[in-house]
Design a protein around this motif. Structure first.
Motif, PDB file in Angstrom:
ATOM      1  N   GLY A  21       0.812  -1.215   0.000  1.00 35.03           N
ATOM      2  CA  GLY A  21       0.000   0.000   0.000  1.00 35.03           C
ATOM      3  C   GLY A  21       0.843   1.261   0.000  1.00 35.03           C
ATOM      4  O   GLY A  21       0.530   2.243  -0.699  1.00 35.03           O
ATOM      5  N   ALA A  22       1.927   1.262   0.766  1.00 34.71           N
ATOM      6  CA  ALA A  22       2.802   2.438   0.827  1.00 34.71           C
ATOM      7  C   ALA A  22       3.506   2.665  -0.501  1.00 34.71           C
ATOM      8  O   ALA A  22       3.626   3.809  -0.974  1.00 34.71           O
ATOM      9  N   ILE A  23       3.989   1.585  -1.108  1.00 34.10           N
ATOM     10  CA  ILE A  23       4.650   1.703  -2.411  1.00 34.10           C
ATOM     11  C   ILE A  23       3.664   2.214  -3.456  1.00 34.10           C
ATOM     12  O   ILE A  23       3.977   3.094  -4.271  1.00 34.10           O
ATOM     13  N   ALA A  24       2.442   1.662  -3.431  1.00 34.32           N
ATOM     14  CA  ALA A  24       1.430   2.081  -4.405  1.00 34.32           C
ATOM     15  C   ALA A  24       1.081   3.557  -4.246  1.00 34.32           C
ATOM     16  O   ALA A  24       0.919   4.294  -5.231  1.00 34.32           O
ATOM     17  N   ALA A  25       0.959   4.011  -2.984  1.00 33.48           N
ATOM     18  CA  ALA A  25       0.622   5.418  -2.749  1.00 33.48           C
ATOM     19  C   ALA A  25       1.702   6.339  -3.301  1.00 33.48           C
ATOM     20  O   ALA A  25       1.411   7.371  -3.931  1.00 33.48           O
ATOM     21  N   GLY A  26       2.955   5.980  -3.070  1.00 36.31           N
ATOM     22  CA  GLY A  26       4.038   6.792  -3.599  1.00 36.31           C
ATOM     23  C   GLY A  26       4.083   6.774  -5.108  1.00 36.31           C
ATOM     24  O   GLY A  26       4.315   7.816  -5.753  1.00 36.31           O
ATOM     25  N   GLY A 302      10.064  -5.815  -2.799  1.00 33.29           N
ATOM     26  CA  GLY A 302      10.790  -5.182  -1.708  1.00 33.29           C
ATOM     27  C   GLY A 302      10.768  -6.015  -0.450  1.00 33.29           C
ATOM     28  O   GLY A 302      10.002  -6.970  -0.321  1.00 33.29           O
ATOM     29  N   GLU A 303      11.635  -5.652   0.492  1.00 33.09           N
ATOM     30  CA  GLU A 303      11.722  -6.296   1.793  1.00 33.09           C
ATOM     31  C   GLU A 303      12.513  -5.395   2.719  1.00 33.09           C
ATOM     32  O   GLU A 303      13.073  -4.374   2.280  1.00 33.09           O
ATOM     33  N   GLY A 304      12.557  -5.776   3.983  1.00 26.69           N
ATOM     34  CA  GLY A 304      13.196  -4.907   4.962  1.00 26.69           C
ATOM     35  C   GLY A 304      14.670  -4.708   4.735  1.00 26.69           C
ATOM     36  O   GLY A 304      15.186  -3.586   4.815  1.00 26.69           O
ATOM     37  N   SER A 305      15.397  -5.794   4.462  1.00 28.17           N
ATOM     38  CA  SER A 305      16.840  -5.715   4.267  1.00 28.17           C
ATOM     39  C   SER A 305      17.233  -6.578   3.082  1.00 28.17           C
ATOM     40  O   SER A 305      16.974  -7.784   3.076  1.00 28.17           O
ATOM     41  N   THR A 374       6.852   5.419   1.184  1.00 25.99           N
ATOM     42  CA  THR A 374       6.028   6.104   0.185  1.00 25.99           C
ATOM     43  C   THR A 374       6.853   7.119  -0.597  1.00 25.99           C
ATOM     44  O   THR A 374       6.775   7.208  -1.833  1.00 25.99           O
ATOM     45  N   ASP A 375       7.678   7.882   0.119  1.00 24.24           N
ATOM     46  CA  ASP A 375       8.509   8.894  -0.543  1.00 24.24           C
ATOM     47  C   ASP A 375       9.521   8.251  -1.480  1.00 24.24           C
ATOM     48  O   ASP A 375       9.740   8.735  -2.599  1.00 24.24           O
ATOM     49  N   ARG A 376      10.154   7.170  -1.030  1.00 15.37           N
ATOM     50  CA  ARG A 376      11.133   6.498  -1.891  1.00 15.37           C
ATOM     51  C   ARG A 376      10.451   5.943  -3.137  1.00 15.37           C
ATOM     52  O   ARG A 376      10.981   6.042  -4.247  1.00 15.37           O
ATOM     53  N   ALA A 377       9.259   5.339  -2.978  1.00 18.03           N
ATOM     54  CA  ALA A 377       8.537   4.788  -4.126  1.00 18.03           C
ATOM     55  C   ALA A 377       8.174   5.884  -5.118  1.00 18.03           C
ATOM     56  O   ALA A 377       8.223   5.676  -6.341  1.00 18.03           O
TER      57      ALA A 377
END
Length: 388
Positions: A21-26, A302-305, A374-377
């Protein structure tokens, strides 16, 4: 442009659904005309059950099981009707997950996998003829001893007392326990869907690589390694492993890929007659990843690390492999990136981007992950989405 957004969870901060959801929003903020398809994924760890149940028709049965410290927590068994009978899907992290413990409670010397044994019994009671166990994200390091003990009805004793207690296990402690656990699973196929390919012991094993994140000091990690080695020795003496058809010698189950998954629960399931598969491959097949990638122009995962583990059965590597079959470019957005550009390209990634590029940014991202991701995406979208 059609973009498939298919991340894993960002461990400790975002579920796979939240990350998607965060990636999509960005992405929408920078490329509002792109068609986005969201596909949260799992490698067998946290979120495994949500991904499978979202992709398959079935029935969810709610249960309660002990957590790593013995407290009752909610869990679930997802049941599907498949060729050959009923399949139960369970997520080990619901019973033994690191997320169930406060930071001050993380101590693999005492945490136990017994709750997973109860979860497996619930799956068998529901009529399953096949149980798929998603492994990953555990707060335990007991080689599956607690799980075996619970299946055998041994709720107390060294086997159920955590990883460090295994250093004192004697043949009498395991005599009959494995047979009883196998009897509890009689006629049921056990599939261990692991998030890593590591063995149980050694420099590439469970204690050396994962005990620290579960609360172990370097000294305790070494002690846990010795305890697991002793457990394997005692168990092998009482219950010899099956013979390898090629060598004619007993199989070294502790050395098999995935034996070290989830603090060695992979080894415990192999001892019980289970077989190991790649958790991410299983998940990707369940969600029909090839059809979805074929319809997309770009895949964002994507993933955490993004680190050495990412190349050993994690979501990013699985998505890259699937996209490679269709010639579709893949972009990876990770909380932090610890792989070099050449290593990432060898995985099949066309681009890799970190949410946090310094220690200060890591702390900030952990404290407030959604806006940062979101900002990075949004910035990645400006690079990859064609401008009209």
């Amino acid at each position: 442009m059609h973009v498939l957004i298919a991340p894993d969870c960002f461990t400790g901060t975002l579920t796979a659904t939240q990350a998607a959801g965060a990636i999509a929003a960005g992405w929408r903020s920078s490329a509002p005309d792109d068609l986005l398809t969201l596909l949260p994924l799992s490698d067998g760890g946290p979120g495994f059950l949500d991904v499978v149940s979202g992709a398959r028709d079935g029935e969810t049965v709610a249960v309660t099981v002990p957590d790593p410290l013995g407290r009752r927590v909610p869990a679930a068994v997802f049941l599907t009707e498949d060729e050959g009978g009923r399949t139960a899907w369970v997520e080990s992290a619901q019973a033994v997950g690191l997320h169930l413990l406060e930071a001050s409670e993380r101590d693999p010397a005492v945490t136990s996998s017994a709750g997973l044994g109860d979860l497996l019994l619930a799956a068998v009671s529901a009529g399953a003829r096949r149980v798929v166990v998603g492994l990953g994200g555990s707060g335990t390091n007991d080689g599956g001893a607690g799980m075996i003990a619970a299946l055998a009805g041994r709720q107390e004793g060294l086997l159920a007392g955590g990883g460090l207690g295994l250093a004192s296990v004697a043949p009498d402690d395991v005599a009959g326990v494995v047979d009883a656990a196998r009897a509890a699973l009689a006629g049921v196929e056990i599939v261990a869907a692991t998030d890593v390919e590591v063995p149980l012991l050694g420099l590439d094993g469970a204690s050396a690589n994962f005990a620290a994140q579960k609360g172990a000091s370097p000294e305790l990690a070494q002690q846990l390694e010795g305890a697991l080695g002793h457990f394997v020795s005692v168990l092998s003496g009482v219950h010899p492993a099956p013979t390898d058809l090629l060598t004619g010698r007993p199989r070294r189950l502790d050395r098999e890929p995935g034996a070290g998954a989830a603090g060695g629960i992979g080894y415990g399931l192999l001892v019980l007659g289970g077989r190991r598969v790649s958790g991410v491959d299983l998940t990707l097949e369940a969600v029909g990843i090839d059809e979805l990638i074929a319809a997309a122009d770009l895949v964002v995962t994507g993933e955490g690390s993004l680190d050495w583990q990412s190349r050993q059965g994690k979501v990013a590597s699985g998505v890259c492999a699937a996209a490679g079959r269709h010639g579709t470019p893949v972009v990876i957005i990770a909380g932090r990136v610890l792989l070099g550009r050449r290593e990432a390209m060898a995985m099949g990634a066309s681009g890799v981007y970190a949410v946090a590029e310094s220690l200060a940014e890591v702390d900030a991202s952990l404290a407030d992950p959604v806006p940062r991701l979101t900002d990075r995406a949004a910035r990645v979208a400006r690079t990859w989405s064609p401008r009209r």
